[in-house]
Design a protein around this motif. Structure first.
Motif, PDB file in Angstrom:
ATOM      1  N   ILE A  23      55.789   9.199  29.417  1.00 29.73           N
ATOM      2  CA  ILE A  23      56.435  10.281  30.399  1.00 29.73           C
ATOM      3  C   ILE A  23      56.079   9.662  31.592  1.00 29.73           C
ATOM      4  CG2 ILE A  23      54.084  11.518  30.199  1.00 29.73           C
ATOM      5  CD1 ILE A  23      56.185  13.880  30.777  1.00 29.73           C
ATOM      6  N   SER A  24      57.087   9.470  32.545  1.00 27.51           N
ATOM      7  CA  SER A  24      56.721   8.939  33.876  1.00 27.51           C
ATOM      8  C   SER A  24      55.921   9.974  34.746  1.00 27.51           C
ATOM      9  CB  SER A  24      58.121   8.573  34.485  1.00 27.51           C
ATOM     10  OG  SER A  24      58.791   9.728  34.713  1.00 27.51           O
TER      11      SER A  24
ATOM     12  N   LEU B 221      53.482  21.975  32.993  1.00 26.84           N
ATOM     13  CA  LEU B 221      52.186  22.060  33.176  1.00 26.84           C
ATOM     14  C   LEU B 221      51.798  21.485  34.525  1.00 26.84           C
ATOM     15  CD1 LEU B 221      50.747  20.946  29.688  1.00 26.84           C
ATOM     16  CD2 LEU B 221      50.596  23.353  30.912  1.00 26.84           C
ATOM     17  N   GLY B 222      52.504  20.155  34.933  1.00 29.44           N
ATOM     18  CA  GLY B 222      52.495  19.564  36.214  1.00 29.44           C
ATOM     19  C   GLY B 222      52.686  20.646  37.242  1.00 29.44           C
TER      20      GLY B 222
ATOM     21  N   ASN C   2      60.616  11.730  22.758  1.00 31.28           N
ATOM     22  CA  ASN C   2      59.357  11.127  21.836  1.00 31.28           C
ATOM     23  C   ASN C   2      58.510  12.460  21.699  1.00 31.28           C
ATOM     24  OD1 ASN C   2      57.573  11.533  24.332  1.00 31.28           O
ATOM     25  ND2 ASN C   2      58.772   9.606  25.188  1.00 31.28           N
ATOM     26  N   ALA C   3      57.448  12.308  20.904  1.00 33.37           N
ATOM     27  CA  ALA C   3      56.454  13.557  20.601  1.00 33.37           C
ATOM     28  C   ALA C   3      55.939  14.130  21.971  1.00 33.37           C
ATOM     29  CB  ALA C   3      55.569  12.871  19.737  1.00 33.37           C
TER      30      ALA C   3
ATOM     31  N   PHE D  80      55.773  18.980  25.466  1.00 37.24           N
ATOM     32  CA  PHE D  80      55.876  19.784  26.960  1.00 37.24           C
ATOM     33  C   PHE D  80      57.248  20.585  26.845  1.00 37.24           C
ATOM     34  CE2 PHE D  80      53.514  17.299  30.593  1.00 37.24           C
ATOM     35  CZ  PHE D  80      52.572  16.786  29.413  1.00 37.24           C
ATOM     36  N   ASN D  81      58.135  20.295  26.022  1.00 35.39           N
ATOM     37  CA  ASN D  81      59.515  21.181  26.113  1.00 35.39           C
ATOM     38  C   ASN D  81      59.101  22.320  25.239  1.00 35.39           C
ATOM     39  OD1 ASN D  81      61.994  22.015  26.338  1.00 35.39           O
ATOM     40  ND2 ASN D  81      62.880  20.785  24.601  1.00 35.39           N
ATOM     41  N   VAL D  82      58.276  22.188  24.444  1.00 37.11           N
ATOM     42  CA  VAL D  82      57.934  23.583  23.331  1.00 37.11           C
ATOM     43  C   VAL D  82      57.008  24.356  24.225  1.00 37.11           C
ATOM     44  CG1 VAL D  82      56.515  24.296  21.389  1.00 37.11           C
ATOM     45  CG2 VAL D  82      58.103  22.491  21.112  1.00 37.11           C
TER      46      VAL D  82
END
Length: 654
Positions: A43-44, A53-54, A640-641, A646-648
């Motif tokens: 993730i960038s 979260l960020g 990716n995982a 993060f999406n969940v």
């Protein structure tokens, strides 16, 4: 301050060594590591900043005045590695975080703005004037945070409690008989100067002394250094005792106040934890690499450059010994968990890949335990079970392969290793276990149930059932009323191997004679009036069948069951001592979420419909190791995982 602590914990979730692993003591019991470099390949930084979260972290810290637009503005080196480790002894347990810094000025600005604290600099080692537990120290490249938790058992000793001016907490006012037992347990380990206990060997202390001008002190001078760094902690042990006396002036033998003594003791222990934690944080920051965990071969073997996170547990027996070894209750019960799990360690590795998330663990056993578990898991799953598996209808399954005879023979040995050393009833406990083994016919029991089982969840259905309720009629009389409701019921099938079904047959005949079960269509049915779920069972071809589906039971009786199982599932069931599988999409297609009213927001339905299969398996023991693997597949719509996780999180948090 709470905002800062939350930030530090979150940052430690994104980062790993610079090489900050050199700050982990060689006698650490648990070490967890997260590799920031690997995470940022998934993730960038821009995506990380705009993630849920960020964004939450940035918004929370921006409330202090300054506006932050990137997690990099906090001064942490997110492209390096952060660690958590635990170090234990008989008096205090240390939970420590070691986090690399990229820009110390940015970090200090964050600290003073968000927490409104002042920074104290002593020869390049910085801390804050607001002393607390956790303790925080840092230099230009590394931040160390230590949370100390004093061990209750340590302060049960009469000598230790008198040393720190602790009062009796006996609620009933009787003499505390636990002190003598605790004294006896601690006597062997307490022949040392008063804490703070030295964290390392003399060689480590000498090296620390050489690394800075002001650290050429002995233990008493360590306390003075702590005093100089905080005005509230300008006392020695004798001064602690005076404080306690002043706070308990009303105490006398006739008017015992348990709560005042408890609060006074709590204050003393908290202050000791704060002092010791600060000292420990400084020692960690100055630790020479030659005394670090990097000299431990077992730890080095656990590292994996491809893993996003790793967990290493040195010895479970050592942990149990420190947590429970001196406990009064542990001595009374005689649970020698430390002896049973001695030389048992664990390594876990988390891999976040494009198509799956995978957690691999390796559990290393002692020679004796490994030998027992090899015997207990020597049986393989009955291949006949596969004739009754249809994966087109399969929501989930769980297989388990144990040898009943070996388990009944080896398990008492393990129990004797736990209870055989009880101080008062150890001999009786050993004798009772031996009598149990003598009276039990392991071979006969093993013939009834061999120990291998397969559970299949093949469907979920709704069924309308009637039930009796009570209501008032027009004449205000309490009367019975028959109502109907819809129940969601599972369709499952459980299979277990049997070599001698005679005892089971006797049990079935008994329940049939007592009219507890009915027999129809070649199988038995048990149903209680209070439950809408009917359970069917039968014995055929050396297999005990227990299920809820009439249709499946009839097909098993007639021999017309339509089986379908892939080679992947065959291998997972037959080659492992334990396996578990679940299909999220099958569950979503059959679970009546709306009718059950369990997901009004639609988030659960979204999750199940977008998720892929997941499984877990445990291998047979090889040598002294047992390996497990947990895999959660990632939907093809996700990159990716990590982004999927993060999406969940974002979906359920909003």
């Amino acid at each position: 301050m709470k905002q800062l602590l939350c930030l530090l914990l979150c940052i430690s979730s994104y980062t790993i060594a610079q090489n900050t692993a050199s700050k982990i003591p060689s006698d650490a019991s648990i070490v967890a590591t997260i590799k920031g470099e690997n995470v940022l390949q998934l993730i960038s930084m821009e995506e990380l900043n705009t993630s849920f979260l960020g964004s939450e972290i940035l918004n929370e810290l921006s409330r202090g005045g300054d506006k932050y637009s990137s997690l990099e503005d906090f001064g942490f080196n997110l492209n390096a590695s952060a660690h958590y480790f635990m170090q234990v002894n008989d008096s205090i347990n240390y939970n420590a975080f070691v986090i690399p810094l990229k820009n110390v000025n940015q970090f200090e600005k964050l600290l003073t703005v968000s927490s409104k604290v002042e920074i104290v600099n002593q020869n390049g080692i910085k801390t804050i004037t607001d002393k607390s537990n956790p303790a925080i120290v840092w230099n230009n490249s590394t931040l160390v945070m230590v949370i100390g938790e004093t061990n209750y058992a340590y302060f049960e000793s009469k000598d230790v409690s008198e040393r720190y001016g602790l009062q009796s907490e006996n609620y009933y006012g009787f003499e505390d008989v636990t002190v003598d037992i605790a004294d006896a347990a601690i006597e062997e380990t307490d022949n040392r100067p008063p804490p703070p206990p030295p964290a390392y060997e003399d060689e480590v202390e000498e090296t620390v002394i050489e690394s800075t001008e002001d650290y050429d002190y002995e233990e008493k001078e360590v306390e003075e250094t702590v005093i100089e760094s905080a005005e509230d902690y300008d006392y020695e042990d004798e001064e602690i005792e005076e404080t306690v006396i002043e706070s308990t002036e009303s105490y006398d033998d006739d008017s015992y106040n348990y709560y005042d003594n408890y609060n006074s003791n709590y204050t003393i222990k908290r202050e000791l934890a704060e002092q010791w934690s600060l000292l420990k944080a400084k020692q960690i920051l100055m630790l020479p690499e030659g005394n670090s965990i990097l000299k431990n071969k077992s730890y080095l073997k656990s590292l994996d450059n491809n893993a996003e996170a790793t967990l290493w547990v040195k010895d479970f027996g050592e942990l149990y010994s420190n947590f429970l070894g001196n406990s009064y209750y542990n001595n009374m019960l005689g649970m020698d968990l430390a002896g049973m799990y001695a030389n048992n360690g664990l390594t876990a590795k988390l891999f976040l890949e494009d198509d799956k998330m995978m957690l691999n663990t390796t559990y290393t056993m002692s020679d004796d335990m490994a030998e027992s578990y090899k015997k207990m898991t020597s049986r393989k799953l009955n291949k006949k079970f596969l004739k009754y598996v249809n994966e087109d209808r399969m929501i989930a399954y769980m297989s388990y392969s144990m040898d009943t005879k070996a388990t009944l023979e080896e398990y008492p040995k393990l129990m004797k290793s736990i209870y055989g050393s009880m101080p008062y009833y150890g001999e009786e406990a050993s004798l009772g276990i031996d009598l149990f083994s003598l009276l039990l016919d392991e071979e006969a029991v093993a013939k009834v149930l061999k120990g291998d089982m397969l559970f299949l969840l093949s469907g979920i259905s709704q069924q309308e059932v009637t039930y009796t309720s009570y209501e008032y009629n027009d004449d205000y009389e309490y009367v019975e009323v028959e109502k109907t409701k819809t129940e969601t019921l599972p369709d499952f099938l459980l299979m277990a191997s049997t070599e001698d079904p005679s005892m089971l047959t006797k049990l079935i005949n008994y329940t049939r004679n007592k009219e507890m079960v009915t027999f129809q269509n070649g199988y038995y049915t048990f149903k209680t009036p209070q439950s809408p779920l009917a359970v069917h069972f039968m014995i055929k071809d050396g297999i005990v069948f227990l299920g809820t589906s009439d249709m499946e039971m009839r097909k098993i009786v007639s021999g017309n069951f339509n089986s379908k199982v892939s080679s992947t599932h065959k291998k997972m069931m037959l080659n492992n001592s334990y396996s578990f599988f679940i299909s999220a999409k099958q569950l979503a297609s059959q679970l009546p979420i709306k009718e059950m009213g369990i997901d009004r927001s639609g988030k659960l339905e979204w999750f199940l419909n977008t998720s892929e299969d997941a499984y877990m398996k445990a291998s047979k023991i090889k040598g002294n190791t047992l390996e497990t693997e947990l895999v959660v597949n990632v939907p093809s719509t996700e990159e990716n995982a990590l982004k999927y996780m993060f999406n969940v999180i974002e979906t359920f948090a909003k």
